[in-house]
Design an enzyme around this catalytic site. Structure first.
Site, PDB file in Angstrom:
ATOM      1  N   ASP A 163       0.883  -1.292   0.143  1.00  0.00           N
ATOM      2  CA  ASP A 163      -0.093  -0.041  -0.010  1.00  0.00           C
ATOM      3  C   ASP A 163       0.937   1.084  -0.154  1.00  0.00           C
ATOM      4  O   ASP A 163       0.366   2.290   0.365  1.00  0.00           O
ATOM      5  CB  ASP A 163      -0.977  -0.111   1.311  1.00  0.00           C
ATOM      6  CG  ASP A 163      -2.313  -0.235   0.890  1.00  0.00           C
ATOM      7  OD1 ASP A 163      -2.571  -0.676  -0.140  1.00  0.00           O
ATOM      8  OD2 ASP A 163      -3.178  -0.468   1.711  1.00  0.00           O
ATOM      9  N   ASP A 193      -7.412  -6.424  13.808  1.00  0.00           N
ATOM     10  CA  ASP A 193      -6.828  -7.688  14.277  1.00  0.00           C
ATOM     11  C   ASP A 193      -7.635  -8.091  15.761  1.00  0.00           C
ATOM     12  O   ASP A 193      -8.128  -9.388  16.019  1.00  0.00           O
ATOM     13  CB  ASP A 193      -5.537  -7.735  14.523  1.00  0.00           C
ATOM     14  CG  ASP A 193      -4.939  -6.412  15.413  1.00  0.00           C
ATOM     15  OD1 ASP A 193      -5.763  -5.512  15.753  1.00  0.00           O
ATOM     16  OD2 ASP A 193      -3.619  -6.319  15.605  1.00  0.00           O
TER      17      ASP A 193
END
Length: 491
Positions: free
Chosen positions: A96, A243
């Site tokens: 990214d 997460d």
């Protein structure tokens, strides 16, 4: 009216202390369970017998990166050094980046691919949904039954997959977390603090996993069963800690997790106060948001009382830490408007300070400081380090307090990357960093004013809070000034 406000503040003070007392007692219990488990060697999950180790499914290794030029080389090298059947392993660099990391990553991928490593470079058209979107994009491109994830600053051991994948012969095992150590843990007291705090969390996780309690697990140095991840809807960018969010969903959905403390990946800690404060504000914002997103499911899920208490303690510990900063803010008006004539308030305050001391010493169990203590360092030589360690939780409480306010205002998806490996000096600072710095300056001034007020009025019951805050905020402001000076010299 003034009496009503004073009574209200006193009740809030009692409530925070009561919650902290429950948290400390549960944490001490987990320290005992973890210690017993390690002595009995039960903390390590038993691997499958040698004759059954032909369980070698397809594995995808995800390396999500975003402007990580300082660490991209060692990350790709470590991933390509993993020992696993070549035809069953595919490595994906999920890039990214908007800087030179892209060219470095492409070059390294081409180099290792030419050597016969099954590695791909993947870059999506937009950076929508930050890391969560990047991982989802990778999962759509890679056909593998299991997905291992390593953030840019991680270096897994070569036998990582050989030690973790066999555990998934249990079909109910949804995901697996491994241990983490830090290369730069002794770079400064700030890195020592982080290593000790997160090392303690890992130590407690041993006990949580032993009893099957809920745990908050990292999104790196972990392995996911694709079927579990897809059943949960994948990673969501609706929170800053994707997460933790998916980990809660898995555990509340009856998927089992495993924690392998002795399979250790190396990582890098933030070395500047700026990087540390921005990281912790994001963590606090994401943790509190995830707790409230999944708190209802946790309360609806059938579980024994003790297990529920541990789940509540774990999920809402970030809110408790933020409330400690609220307790700090109450110390000045309480000092001004209360005479502390009743024994109840004094006893409550003393109990709180005693709990903090016990909790502080409990935090060194399983850490490098505990090894020094066990070798005969003694309480008197350890006490100053423990006190300095505890004092840094007040600045962290500020960061979580701000994160909680921002979460309440709907700031969920903002993701500020934590700089690593020398790029902390040149990375553009997000706006929240300046606000947190101002909060530190305000807090130090507030702590000094509270300390002076307590001495002048003779109301010294809450003095330990303000004095400790002076030390904690004084340290981070001093380190921040040093970091800015070093950045100026580096330019």
């Amino acid at each position: 009216m003034m009496q009503f406000l004073a009574t209200l503040m006193e009740l809030v003070f009692y409530a925070v202390i009561a919650c902290f007392a429950v948290y400390v007692l549960l944490e001490l219990r987990m320290v005992r369970v973890s210690s017993q488990a390690q002595r009995r060697k039960l903390a390590e999950i038993r691997l499958w017998p040698q004759e059954e180790e032909e369980f070698l499914p397809r594995v995808g290794v995800f390396l999500p990166v975003c402007n990580e030029s300082g660490v991209i080389g060692r990350l790709i090298h470590a991933a390509c050094s993993l020992r696993y059947p070549r035809e069953k392993l595919e490595i994906a660099v999920l890039d990214d980046s908007t800087d030179m990391t892209t060219d470095l990553a492409k070059s390294l991928v081409e180099e290792y691919a030419a050597r016969g490593v099954n590695i791909r470079y993947l870059k999506r058209r937009s950076r929508r949904c930050s890391k969560a979107g990047n991982l989802s994009y990778g999962a759509a491109q890679i056909d593998a039954e299991f997905l291992a994830i390593f953030d840019a600053d991680f270096v897994p051991p070569p036998d990582f997959l050989l030690k973790t994948i066999p555990c998934f012969k249990d079909p109910s095992l949804g995901f697996l977390q491994t241990g983490i150590d830090y290369e730069n843990r002794n770079a400064s007291f700030l890195t020592q603090f982080q290593a000790m705090e997160m090392g303690h969390q890992q130590f407690v996780t041993v006990g949580l996993s032993e009893e099957g309690n809920m745990a908050s697990l990292s999104g790196s140095s972990c392995v996911w069963r694709r079927a579990c991840m897809e059943a949960l809807g994948g990673w969501k960018a609706a929170t800053a800690t994707e997460d933790v969010d998916i980990g809660y969903k898995a555990q509340l959905g009856d998927w089992k997790y495993a924690y392998l403390k002795d399979v250790v990946s190396m990582s890098i800690l933030p070395e500047t106060v700026s990087a540390f404060r921005v990281q912790r504000e994001r963590w606090g914002r994401g943790l509190m948001h995830s707790a409230f997103r999944h708190g209802g499911s946790m309360f609806r899920k059938k579980m024994p009382l003790l297990r529920r208490l541990h789940a509540m303690s774990m999920m809402f510990s970030s809110l408790l830490l933020a409330s400690i900063y609220g307790l700090f803010l109450l110390s000045l008006p309480l000092t001004l408007f209360m005479q502390f004539e009743g024994a109840g308030f004094v006893l409550a305050a003393l109990a709180f300070f005693a709990l903090v001391a016990v909790w502080g010493f409990a935090n060194i169990v399983g850490s490098p400081m505990w090894e020094d203590f066990a070798r005969g360092r003694g309480v008197l030589r350890t006490l100053p380090h423990v006190y300095a360690y505890v004092s840094l939780f007040l600045p962290m409480a500020l960061y979580y307090f701000v994160g909680g306010i921002r979460a309440a205002r709907g700031v969920f998806e903002e993701f500020n990357r934590t700089p690593k490996c020398g790029d902390e000096a040149c990375l553009e600072r997000p706006k929240i960093d300046a606000w947190l710095h101002r909060g530190e300056m305000f807090s130090l001034a507030y702590a000094v004013l509270t300390t002076v007020t307590g001495v002048m009025t003779g109301n010294v019951v809450l003095l330990p809070i303000s004095v400790t805050a002076c030390l904690g905020f004084g340290m981070v402001l001093h380190w921040g000034r040093r970091d800015r000076r070093l950045r100026g010299e580096a330019k």
